[in-house]
Scaffold this motif. Structure first.
Motif, short mmCIF file in Angstrom:
data_model
loop_
_atom_site.label_atom_id
_atom_site.label_comp_id
_atom_site.label_asym_id
_atom_site.label_seq_id
_atom_site.Cartn_x
_atom_site.Cartn_y
_atom_site.Cartn_z
N LEU A 1 0.77 -1.35 0.03
CA LEU A 1 -0.21 -0.08 0.01
C LEU A 1 0.99 1.19 0.15
CD1 LEU A 1 -2.93 -1.10 2.34
CD2 LEU A 1 -2.55 -1.30 -0.09
N ASN A 2 2.00 1.12 0.43
CA ASN A 2 2.97 2.37 0.19
C ASN A 2 3.10 2.74 -1.28
OD1 ASN A 2 4.24 -0.34 -0.06
ND2 ASN A 2 6.39 1.09 -0.05
N LEU A 3 3.19 1.73 -2.20
CA LEU A 3 2.95 2.18 -3.61
C LEU A 3 1.90 2.77 -3.95
CD1 LEU A 3 4.63 -1.25 -5.06
CD2 LEU A 3 5.85 0.85 -4.57
N MET B 1 -0.34 8.25 -5.46
CA MET B 1 -1.25 9.34 -5.15
C MET B 1 -0.79 10.66 -4.90
SD MET B 1 -4.27 7.07 -2.91
CE MET B 1 -5.27 8.47 -2.93
N VAL B 2 0.34 10.58 -4.00
CA VAL B 2 0.83 11.88 -3.85
C VAL B 2 2.13 12.28 -4.70
CG1 VAL B 2 0.55 11.32 -1.35
CG2 VAL B 2 2.58 10.95 -2.26
N THR B 3 2.51 11.58 -5.69
CA THR B 3 3.77 11.75 -6.52
C THR B 3 4.86 11.19 -6.15
OG1 THR B 3 4.37 13.89 -5.93
CG2 THR B 3 2.48 13.75 -7.48
N ARG C 1 -9.30 4.56 -0.31
CA ARG C 1 -9.23 3.87 -1.32
C ARG C 1 -8.43 2.41 -0.99
NH1 ARG C 1 -5.46 5.58 -6.64
NH2 ARG C 1 -5.71 3.39 -7.79
N ALA C 2 -7.65 2.45 -0.22
CA ALA C 2 -6.82 1.24 0.27
C ALA C 2 -7.71 0.15 0.75
CB ALA C 2 -5.84 1.26 1.20
N LEU C 3 -8.87 0.79 1.47
CA LEU C 3 -9.84 -0.28 1.96
C LEU C 3 -10.99 -0.72 1.02
CD1 LEU C 3 -11.17 1.60 5.25
CD2 LEU C 3 -10.24 -0.68 5.14
N ARG D 1 -9.17 0.82 10.94
CA ARG D 1 -10.13 1.24 9.70
C ARG D 1 -10.74 -0.35 9.49
NH1 ARG D 1 -8.07 5.66 10.13
NH2 ARG D 1 -8.87 7.66 9.32
N LEU D 2 -9.71 -1.15 9.35
CA LEU D 2 -9.96 -2.67 9.07
C LEU D 2 -10.92 -3.26 10.01
CD1 LEU D 2 -6.67 -3.95 7.55
CD2 LEU D 2 -8.90 -3.92 6.15
N LYS D 3 -10.56 -3.05 11.24
CA LYS D 3 -11.32 -3.46 12.33
C LYS D 3 -12.70 -2.84 12.66
CE LYS D 3 -10.32 -6.70 15.76
NZ LYS D 3 -10.01 -7.92 15.51
#
Length: 646
Positions: free
Chosen positions: A39-41, A46-48, A121-123, A152-154
């Motif tokens: 998810l770092n990628l 998203m931020v450049t 978005r990751a979710l 957030r997952l929890k």
């Protein structure tokens, strides 16, 4: 049983996580479905990459302020404490100019604005509900981003089992995470190769975490009858290094391609592991070093096994990169007899990196070059012998400079830092080292010059009172990152600490000259040259260092030439005399004494404890820098050779 393993910001965009890649390979080998998510990628896309790399690759921000963790702090706690963060930074003078500080604030707020859209978005992008276990790797400043995502997952899937692992989870740090954040179900303390696999196997059978008992896996208190802080010891370490699987980087490169990083600069690096622990640390633990946590025990792979893994990774991922880095803390010295010679003979099209001790022989530096290890991290840390003794490095100033000269000769770039502020260091030595540094501008300067940091697990931390270290407290930025945690909890969560000296020692009062001289070193390095050309009976020294204001070319003959070349290695006065006798070079002891004194006075040589080292880099393997050659042409234009020779 399906498992997801997540690598969050601010992990490097250009290096996969070898930890989760090894776990994935091990679990799949044992019949489990395991996916890794970078998810770092996603966040970087998203931020450049420019904005992301400002905080990760470019080292533009002071480590003490934890900007990467702070960026996600508002998301985790729902509170905006920028005013307090800004006040702390402004009062502490971390930036050298207002312009740099203002640029930092602008970039900081810009990237923070992307945090919520990123997490949403990751979710949404992945079917997290399909996984029985979701794991997060957390190293250095990945904690707050990982906590934000896990929370957030929890909240969305309350029955998801969430486990954290990595360096931030070892010992009481992991237990404090469990106590502070109840949405985490477990942490893995220490190496997870054996314990996490065992835990997954138990979960597959029992379906109930409370029935699972795996050494090093510490469960949330709701699953046990005991408080978290009384949990089990570290995971058992891996002893059979050859039995580890090859890391699986397939998902990393899939994500790398998906988010548009292919063809960008820098290119990614595949990571390989040939050893764990530190053989020098097991013998003499460097007093400031907290790496390896509680397990310094050194274990390495056989040369054949290490080579097989590297060849496999190269073949599998050659579409994406021709760069590789060893993640070892220190190279196994046996590898200079087997692993590196085999790589040299194979001439792989890889550009590689290793960490090493600095007391290398010249042929070992050449072997690094010939085996395509063009970058090393030799752990130099200082150019003051008494300070090196204080930190337990087992090396001298002369050996460190000798290595810097040889790496320059063979085109092997050394990553190193100059550290100061060691308890009981001699202030006067910092005035003397300025004179030494003035002679080194043709060699590679340190990346940073900074005071030591007190890290958990280091001897300075574990035995603080023995070394005159008092008033240990978490670095202040932890209060601004972990906004709701008490000081008592932060003492357990923190890895980096502030401290006071029991004495009146004040490094800021005696290191300004050092800092200024290293700044000058960095400024002048690109045009600074000092090399030698062997013309048979004559040795020509070309000296374009700022310290040399005239007579930029010197010619040595006879005993001068013999002594200067012999001292390409460190040699004692006695050994120099024996060398001249052995080679029947006419000389007297007084002539040699006067010669050595003159060489040292002119900064052509360095001396310490009646040993001597020539500083010129021999031409041959070494080619002068373009800027240096241009300066040489500028200096020599319009002059006769007799005007240039002194």
């Amino acid at each position: 049983m399906k498992i997801a393993l997540i690598n969050m910001p601010f992990g490097s965009l250009y290096r996969p996580s070898i930890g989760i890649s090894l776990l994935q390979a091990s679990l799949e080998k044992n019949g489990f479905v395991c996916d890794t998510y970078y998810l770092n990628l996603l966040f970087g896309s998203m931020v450049t990459t420019d904005l992301y790399n400002y905080f990760v690759e470019q080292k533009n921000t002071p480590e003490e302020i934890f900007p990467r963790d702070w960026i996600f702090s508002q998301s985790l706690y729902g509170k905006d404490n920028f005013a307090d963060y800004e006040k702390y930074i402004n009062q502490s003078n971390f930036f050298r100019s207002d312009a740099k500080r203002n640029e930092f604030y602008e970039r900081l707020m810009t990237i923070r604005d992307h945090v919520e859209p990123f997490l949403e978005r990751a979710l949404a992008d992945h079917h997290w509900e399909q996984y029985d276990i979701i794991g997060f790797t957390s190293v250095f400043e990945q904690n707050i981003a990982s906590l934000s995502m896990a929370k957030r997952l929890k909240e969305k899937w309350a029955n998801q089992f969430i486990i954290f692992g990595g360096a931030n989870c070892e010992g009481e740090m992991g237990k404090a995470l469990l106590e502070s954040f109840p949405f985490i179900d477990a942490v893995c303390s220490g190496e997870g190769d054996l314990s996490f696999k065992h835990f997954v196997q138990q979960m597959a059978g029992y379906k109930d975490p409370s029935l699972c008992h795996s050494q090093g896996i510490i469960l949330q208190s709701k699953y046990t009858d005991e408080p978290v802080m009384t949990g089990s010891e570290n995971s058992p370490p891996v002893h059979d290094m050859d039995g580890l699987p090859y890391p699986n980087y397939d998902d990393y490169f899939t994500h790398f391609e998906k988010y548009g990083y292919c063809g960008t600069n820098p290119s990614p690096r595949i990571l390989f592991e040939s050893s764990r622990g530190c053989w020098w640390g097991a013998k003499s633990h460097c007093r400031f070093c907290g790496l390896n946590g509680a397990n310094l025990n050194y274990r390495s792979k056989s040369a054949d096994r290490a080579l097989e893994e590297l060849l496999y990774l190269r073949e599998r991922y050659q579409k994406y990169t021709k760069q590789a880095s060893a993640v070892d803390n220190i190279i196994d010295m046996k590898y200079f007899r087997d692993f590196l010679p085999k790589l040299r003979d194979m001439q792989l099209d890889l550009d590689m990196f290793y960490e090493t001790k600095a007391n290398l022989r010249k042929e070992q530096v050449q072997l690094f070059r010939d085996a395509n290890f063009h970058h090393i991290q030799p752990g130099i840390e200082s150019l003051i012998t008494s300070v090196l003794k204080l930190m337990g490095k087992g090396i001298s100033m002369m050996q460190n400079i000798q290595l810097l000269k040889w790496t320059k000769e063979y085109g092997v770039f050394p990553y190193w830092n100059f550290l100061y502020g060691f308890p009981s260091e001699n202030e006067e030595e910092y005035q003397k080292v300025v004179d030494v540094i003035q002679a080194l501008t043709h060699l590679d300067p340190p990346g940073i010059c900074s005071p030591i940091r007190l890290d958990r697990f280091s001897p300075y931390f574990n035995k603080a009172s023995e070394f005159g270290i008092v008033n240990i407290r978490p670095m202040f930025a932890y209060h601004l990152v972990y906004q709701e945690q008490s000081l008592e909890t932060l003492m357990k969560l923190a890895y980096h600490f502030e401290f006071d000296y029991a004495s009146s020692q004040n490094p800021a009062s005696y290191t300004q000259g050092l800092i200024q001289e290293i700044d000058s070193w960095k400024k002048h390095h690109s045009q600074s040259e000092f090399f030698s050309v062997d013309l048979g009976k004559h040795l020509v020294l070309v000296d374009l260092r700022p310290v040399r204001v005239d007579n930029h070319m010197l010619v040595l003959t006879g005993a001068e030439k013999a002594v200067f070349q012999f001292c390409d290695n460190i040699h004692s006065y006695k050994a120099i005399l024996e060398h001249l006798e052995r080679n029947q070079v006419p000389h007297t002891k007084q002539e040699v004494t006067d010669m050595l004194n003159r060489f040292v006075q002119q900064k052509l040589m360095l001396t310490e404890s009646e040993t001597y080292l020539s500083l010129a880099v021999p031409l041959g393997n070494y080619s002068p820098k373009k800027q240096g050659l241009e300066r040489l042409l500028e200096i020599t234009r319009g002059f006769d050779s007799k005007d240039l020779v002194g």
